[in-house]
Write a protein that holds these residues in place. Structure first.
Motif, PDB file in Angstrom:
ATOM      1  N   ARG A 186      -0.121  -6.672 -11.694  1.00 19.55           N
ATOM      2  CA  ARG A 186      -0.031  -6.924 -13.137  1.00 19.55           C
ATOM      3  C   ARG A 186      -1.374  -7.334 -13.714  1.00 19.55           C
ATOM      4  O   ARG A 186      -1.510  -7.520 -14.924  1.00 19.55           O
ATOM      5  CB  ARG A 186       0.999  -8.030 -13.399  1.00 19.55           C
ATOM      6  N   PHE A 187      -2.406  -7.501 -12.850  1.00 21.96           N
ATOM      7  CA  PHE A 187      -3.684  -8.069 -13.271  1.00 21.96           C
ATOM      8  C   PHE A 187      -4.771  -7.027 -13.466  1.00 21.96           C
ATOM      9  O   PHE A 187      -4.700  -5.912 -12.942  1.00 21.96           O
ATOM     10  CB  PHE A 187      -4.167  -9.094 -12.242  1.00 21.96           C
ATOM     11  N   GLY A 272       1.556 -12.987   1.473  1.00 21.54           N
ATOM     12  CA  GLY A 272       2.576 -12.063   0.984  1.00 21.54           C
ATOM     13  C   GLY A 272       1.912 -10.799   0.464  1.00 21.54           C
ATOM     14  O   GLY A 272       0.796 -10.828  -0.070  1.00 21.54           O
ATOM     15  N   TYR A 273       2.599  -9.682   0.597  1.00 25.01           N
ATOM     16  CA  TYR A 273       1.973  -8.395   0.274  1.00 25.01           C
ATOM     17  C   TYR A 273       1.602  -8.277  -1.198  1.00 25.01           C
ATOM     18  O   TYR A 273       0.543  -7.748  -1.538  1.00 25.01           O
ATOM     19  CB  TYR A 273       2.891  -7.241   0.685  1.00 25.01           C
ATOM     20  N   THR A 274       2.452  -8.783  -2.089  1.00 28.23           N
ATOM     21  CA  THR A 274       2.146  -8.701  -3.519  1.00 28.23           C
ATOM     22  C   THR A 274       0.906  -9.522  -3.858  1.00 28.23           C
ATOM     23  O   THR A 274       0.055  -9.087  -4.644  1.00 28.23           O
ATOM     24  CB  THR A 274       3.339  -9.184  -4.361  1.00 28.23           C
ATOM     25  N   ASP A 278      -2.601  -8.193  -5.539  1.00 29.00           N
ATOM     26  CA  ASP A 278      -3.214  -8.821  -6.720  1.00 29.00           C
ATOM     27  C   ASP A 278      -4.664  -9.214  -6.460  1.00 29.00           C
ATOM     28  O   ASP A 278      -5.553  -8.952  -7.277  1.00 29.00           O
ATOM     29  CB  ASP A 278      -2.422 -10.070  -7.125  1.00 29.00           C
ATOM     30  N   LEU A 279      -4.917  -9.853  -5.318  1.00 26.24           N
ATOM     31  CA  LEU A 279      -6.266 -10.344  -5.018  1.00 26.24           C
ATOM     32  C   LEU A 279      -7.229  -9.191  -4.729  1.00 26.24           C
ATOM     33  O   LEU A 279      -8.421  -9.287  -5.020  1.00 26.24           O
ATOM     34  CB  LEU A 279      -6.218 -11.325  -3.840  1.00 26.24           C
ATOM     35  N   PHE A 329     -16.711 -14.051   5.191  1.00 27.50           N
ATOM     36  CA  PHE A 329     -15.850 -12.862   5.149  1.00 27.50           C
ATOM     37  C   PHE A 329     -16.144 -12.029   3.902  1.00 27.50           C
ATOM     38  O   PHE A 329     -16.614 -12.546   2.896  1.00 27.50           O
ATOM     39  CB  PHE A 329     -14.376 -13.277   5.176  1.00 27.50           C
ATOM     40  N   LYS A 330     -15.852 -10.737   3.968  1.00 24.20           N
ATOM     41  CA  LYS A 330     -16.218  -9.797   2.908  1.00 24.20           C
ATOM     42  C   LYS A 330     -15.433 -10.015   1.619  1.00 24.20           C
ATOM     43  O   LYS A 330     -15.918  -9.748   0.523  1.00 24.20           O
ATOM     44  CB  LYS A 330     -15.981  -8.351   3.380  1.00 24.20           C
ATOM     45  N   GLY A 331     -14.200 -10.484   1.732  1.00 25.21           N
ATOM     46  CA  GLY A 331     -13.326 -10.585   0.568  1.00 25.21           C
ATOM     47  C   GLY A 331     -12.531  -9.305   0.380  1.00 25.21           C
ATOM     48  O   GLY A 331     -12.821  -8.272   0.994  1.00 25.21           O
ATOM     49  N   LEU A 332     -11.517  -9.364  -0.459  1.00 26.35           N
ATOM     50  CA  LEU A 332     -10.652  -8.210  -0.692  1.00 26.35           C
ATOM     51  C   LEU A 332     -11.206  -7.355  -1.822  1.00 26.35           C
ATOM     52  O   LEU A 332     -11.852  -7.853  -2.734  1.00 26.35           O
ATOM     53  CB  LEU A 332      -9.240  -8.678  -1.052  1.00 26.35           C
TER      54      LEU A 332
END
Length: 351
Positions: A186-187, A272-274, A278-279, A329-332
C-alpha cells in the motif's frame, strides 16, 4: 450498475488486510464496487481505510499462538476442529452474502471458506508450499487441495529467480491456474529526511505480539537514539505516549505509517511476508524477529539473512547489541513489476 466484488482477507495479524488495500483501490479504479468482509483487527483496519465501503463481519477463526514456539504446531493441531467449524460457518455466510448483496466475484486472501461455485473466485496466497517442519508435505497437500476449489490463484511475488517468497511461493507441481501478480504494498517510496533512528512495527496474533512488546520495551529503554514504536493494536482511537526517547502509538493509518517508515533509518519487525513486501517497496534496512515456532517467518528471516539483506535473531536471543549488525547488511529493495490489473480483473467480466 457496478459489479460488486467481495474482498475477504484473513484476520491473522494485519498483513492479509494491509495487502488487500492496493487490490481494493485497483478494483475501484477499474470500475468495480468492492465489498469488504473479514473479522477482528483486519476488519477494523479496512473499515478505517475505507469508511465509505460496505463491510461485513465474517465468522472468526480465533487464531492464537502458543506461548512457547516449540508448542506452535501442537497448538495448531489442537485448534484444528475449531478452525474447521469456522470455515464451515464461513462457507454458509459467503453463500448468503453472494445472494443478498448480488456479488459478481470473490477475492479471498487466505480465507479458506470464502468462495462460490456460481461466480469467479480468486485465492491470494504466497504459500503454495506451507512449511510445518516434518509435516510440510501434508500441510502443503491440504492447502493446495483447498486452493483448487477456486477458479484462480494469485501469488503476490514475481515468478523468476529474483523473488521475495523463495520456496514458499514457488513450486513445480501445482495444477490450478496461477498468476504471479508482483509484490503487493500500500506504500510508496518517498525521499524524506530521516527523523527516527529506529522504528518498531508489531503485529500478529496474541500472546506472541505482547510477549515481543515486553522484550523490546525492556531492551530499548537503554537505546540512545530516537524510537517510534507502533504496537499494532487496532482500537477506536489512536493513542500516542512519550516514554523517554520513545514515541509509542497503538496503531497508525496507512498515510502516517508510510511517512514514518520513510523517515526511519532502521525498521525492527516480525518477518511476516506482507511486512517484507512493504519494506522492500520502501528500500529499507530492517531487523527481523520471527514469531517463535512459525516456520514461514523463520524461513523468510533466515533466507534474507543468508542473502545478506537483513539480519535476524530469535525472540529469546534479542539484545540491543544485535541491532549494531544491521548497518553491515544491504537492506531490502524492490524490483520493477508492472501488474496488469485490467487483465487480472477480466476474470470478473465473464457472465
Amino acid at each position: 450498475m457496478k459489479k460488486r466484488i467481495l474482498v475477504a482477507p484473513l484476520n491473522w495479524g494485519l498483513g492479509h488486510a494491509t495487502r488487500s488495500i492496493p487490490i481494493i483501490y485497483e478494483l475501484i479504479k477499474h470500475g468495480f464496487q468492492p465489498i469488504i468482509a473479514s473479522d477482528g483487527v483486519a476488519l477494523t483496519l479496512l473499515q478505517k481505510e475505507f469508511p465509505r465501503l460496505t463491510s461485513i463481519e465474517l465468522p472468526s477463526y480465533n487464531v492464537t499462538y502458543a506461548k512457547k514456539g516449540k508448542h506452535f504446531k501442537l497448538k495448531m493441531i489442537k485448534d484444528s476442529p475449531k478452525l474447521l467449524k469456522a470455515i464451515k460457518a464461513e462457507k454458509k455466510v459467503t453463500k448468503f452474502i453472494v445472494k443478498t448483496h448480488n456479488i459478481g466475484g470473490i477475492i479471498s486472501d487466505n480465507r479458506l471458506g470464502v468462495y462460490s461455485k456460481k461466480i469467479p473466485s480468486v485465492f491470494i496466497t504466497h504459500q503454495l508450499n506451507v512449511l510445518t517442519g516434518s509435516t510440510t508435505w501434508l500441510s502443503t497437500m491440504m492447502h493446495q487441495k483447498i486452493i483448487k476449489k477456486f477458479n484462480a490463484c494469485w501469488v503476490p511475488d514475481t515468478e523468476g529467480d529474483i523473488n521475495l517468497s523463495g520456496k514458499l511461493g514457488h513450486t513445480d507441481n501445482f495444477e490450478i491456474p496461477t498468476t504471479y501478480i508482483g509484490p503487493l504494498s500500500r506504500f510508496q517510496k518517498k525521499y524524506l529526511n530521516i527523523k527516527n533512528d529506529l522504528m518498531v512495527l508489531l503485529s500478529g496474533p496474541e500472546p506472541q505480539r505482547t510477549l515481543l512488546e515486553k522484550v523490546l520495551f525492556l531492551e530499548l529503554k537503554n537505546y540512545t537514539g530516537k524510537v517510534v514504536f507502533v504496537k499494532g493494536i487496532m482500537e477506536k482511537e489512536q493513542t500516542i505516549q512519550i516514554i523517554g526517547n520513545m514515541t509509542v502509538y497503538n496503531f497508525m493509518t496507512s498515510n502516517l505509517l508510510e511517512k514514518t517508515i520513510n523517515q526511519s533509518e532502521l525498521i525492527l519487525s516480525r518477518s511476516g511476508y506482507t511486512t517484507i513486501m512493504d519494506l522492500a517497496k520502501l528500500n529499507k534496512k530492517a531487523f527481523f524477529i520471527p514469531t517463535p515456532g512459525q516456520f514461514e517467518q523463520e524461513y523468510l528471516a533466515k533466507r534474507l539473512t543468508g542473502l545478506e539483506l537483513a539480519p535476524s535473531c530469535t525472540q529469546e536471543g534479542f539484545t540491543l547489541d544485535k541491532l549494531k549488525n544491521a548497518t553491515s547488511f544491504k537492506g531490502l529493495s524492490s524490483f520493477e513489476c508492472n501488474t496488469n490489473f485490467e487483465k487480472l480483473f477480466n476474470l470478473f467480466e465473464c457472465e
